[in-house]
Design an enzyme around this catalytic site. Structure first.
Site, PDB file in Angstrom:
ATOM      1  N   ASN A  60     -23.321 -36.273  -1.286  1.00 35.25           N
ATOM      2  CA  ASN A  60     -24.165 -35.813  -0.184  1.00 35.25           C
ATOM      3  C   ASN A  60     -25.580 -35.670  -0.735  1.00 35.25           C
ATOM      4  O   ASN A  60     -25.860 -34.747  -1.500  1.00 35.25           O
ATOM      5  CB  ASN A  60     -23.624 -34.464   0.333  1.00 35.25           C
ATOM      6  N   GLU A 103     -25.337 -25.541   5.281  1.00 36.78           N
ATOM      7  CA  GLU A 103     -26.808 -25.521   5.396  1.00 36.78           C
ATOM      8  C   GLU A 103     -27.231 -25.701   6.852  1.00 36.78           C
ATOM      9  O   GLU A 103     -28.221 -25.125   7.301  1.00 36.78           O
ATOM     10  CB  GLU A 103     -27.417 -26.607   4.485  1.00 36.78           C
ATOM     11  N   GLU A 118     -16.025 -25.710   1.286  1.00 40.78           N
ATOM     12  CA  GLU A 118     -17.224 -25.469   0.479  1.00 40.78           C
ATOM     13  C   GLU A 118     -17.621 -24.006   0.570  1.00 40.78           C
ATOM     14  O   GLU A 118     -18.297 -23.605   1.527  1.00 40.78           O
ATOM     15  CB  GLU A 118     -18.383 -26.328   0.993  1.00 40.78           C
ATOM     16  N   SER A 142     -21.179 -27.127  -6.271  1.00 38.43           N
ATOM     17  CA  SER A 142     -21.551 -27.219  -7.683  1.00 38.43           C
ATOM     18  C   SER A 142     -20.581 -28.034  -8.536  1.00 38.43           C
ATOM     19  O   SER A 142     -20.440 -27.767  -9.732  1.00 38.43           O
ATOM     20  CB  SER A 142     -21.746 -25.817  -8.281  1.00 38.43           C
TER      21      SER A 142
HETATM   22  P1  PGA Z   1     -23.722 -29.006  -4.484  1.00 39.26           P
HETATM   23  O1  PGA Z   1     -23.607 -29.269  -2.933  1.00 39.26           O
HETATM   24  O2  PGA Z   1     -22.747 -29.937  -5.165  1.00 39.26           O
HETATM   25  O3  PGA Z   1     -25.140 -29.308  -4.836  1.00 39.26           O
HETATM   26  O4  PGA Z   1     -23.356 -27.576  -4.708  1.00 39.26           O
HETATM   27  C1  PGA Z   1     -22.374 -29.557  -2.326  1.00 39.26           C
HETATM   28  C2  PGA Z   1     -22.569 -29.720  -0.846  1.00 39.26           C
HETATM   29  O5  PGA Z   1     -23.352 -28.963  -0.265  1.00 39.26           O
HETATM   30  O6  PGA Z   1     -21.959 -30.591  -0.219  1.00 39.26           O
END
Ligand code: PGA
Length: 248
Positions: free
Chosen positions: A8, A95, A165, A211
């Protein structure tokens, strides 16, 4: 079953970066055994759809609107995404929920519209740190999942992947422990069982995101019940992400 690894990009990179990225990334993942997807900014999709022809890398968008067309300045419909061969779209990323006030109701409308157009989806769900501390994780996930999947028939679930997530793990460098992830994935399957059936709970694909990177992803992807990963930050480095995609 092949593991699914989806990158992503969020709101990162420009069109020049995309070309350089794909030039490096695509040759490196030719022998992979995984299913790979890239969820790109809207501006990248058309070019990417041409570059991904015959690569079997799935092309994804990061958001979509729930109408076909009309006076919705700034929005993009499932039909538009399909017209440039987009395979899937991320729906309900935290988000979007947090920064753009996306509600469970809107998420549900988006899912129903994408199903009409045969656009596959990655539905993101997850709890905040406070919710986890208050032992509300299961309650939060149940509400998010039940609401999102209202009006969805069991035979349509094959078009939907769930990405668990935890909000507190996204972009923070904090990763949920394997125990926490395993338990939560189990709970998500129980929620699906409650809304659909035992069979649906076994067959629905569930990813972990938050992460995940080259140095921590191996133990995560081996967790019971996990079908793959949704990778944000670490997917922006073509070399690192190619290594993740080449999982044996
Ligand atoms: P990140 O994001 O791997 O940077 O934590 C994951 C996501 O939001 O899909």
């Amino acid at each position: 079953m092949a593991k699914i690894i989806i990158g992503n990009f969020k709101m990162n990179t420009d069109i020049k970066d995309l070309s350089l990225y794909l030039e490096d990334f695509l040759p490196k993942i030719k022998e992979r055994k995984t299913e790979v997807g890239l969820a790109l900014p809207y501006t990248h999709l058309f070019l990417a759809s041409q570059k991904l022809v015959s690569t079997n890398v799935k092309l994804g968008a990061q958001n979509v609107f729930y109408e076909n067309n009309g006076a919705y300045t700034g929005e993009i419909s499932p039909q538009m995404l399909k017209s440039i061969s987009t395979d899937f779209v991320i729906i309900g990323h935290s988000e979007r929920r947090i920064l753009f006030n996306e509600t469970n109701e809107n998420i549900n409308k988006k899912i129903l519209k994408c199903l009409e157009h045969n656009l596959k989806m990655v539905l993101c769900v997850g709890e905040t740190k406070t919710e986890r501390k208050q032992n509300k994780t299961n309650q939060v996930l149940k509400k998010q999942i039940e609401y999102a999947l209202k009006g969805v028939y069991e035979n349509e679930l094959k078009n939907i992947i769930i990405a668990y997530e935890p909000v507190w793990a996204i972009g923070t460098g904090l990763v949920a422990t394997t125990k926490e992830i395993e338990k939560t994935i189990y709970d998500i399957r129980e929620i699906i069982k409650g809304s659909f059936s035992e069979k649906a709970s076994r067959s629905i694909k569930i990813l972990y995101g938050g992460s995940a990177n080259l140095s921590n992803y191996l133990p995560i992807i081996k967790i019971k019940g996990i079908d793959g990963l949704l990778v944000g930050g670490a997917s922006l480095k073509s070399d690192e992400f190619a290594k993740m995609a080449n999982l044996k």
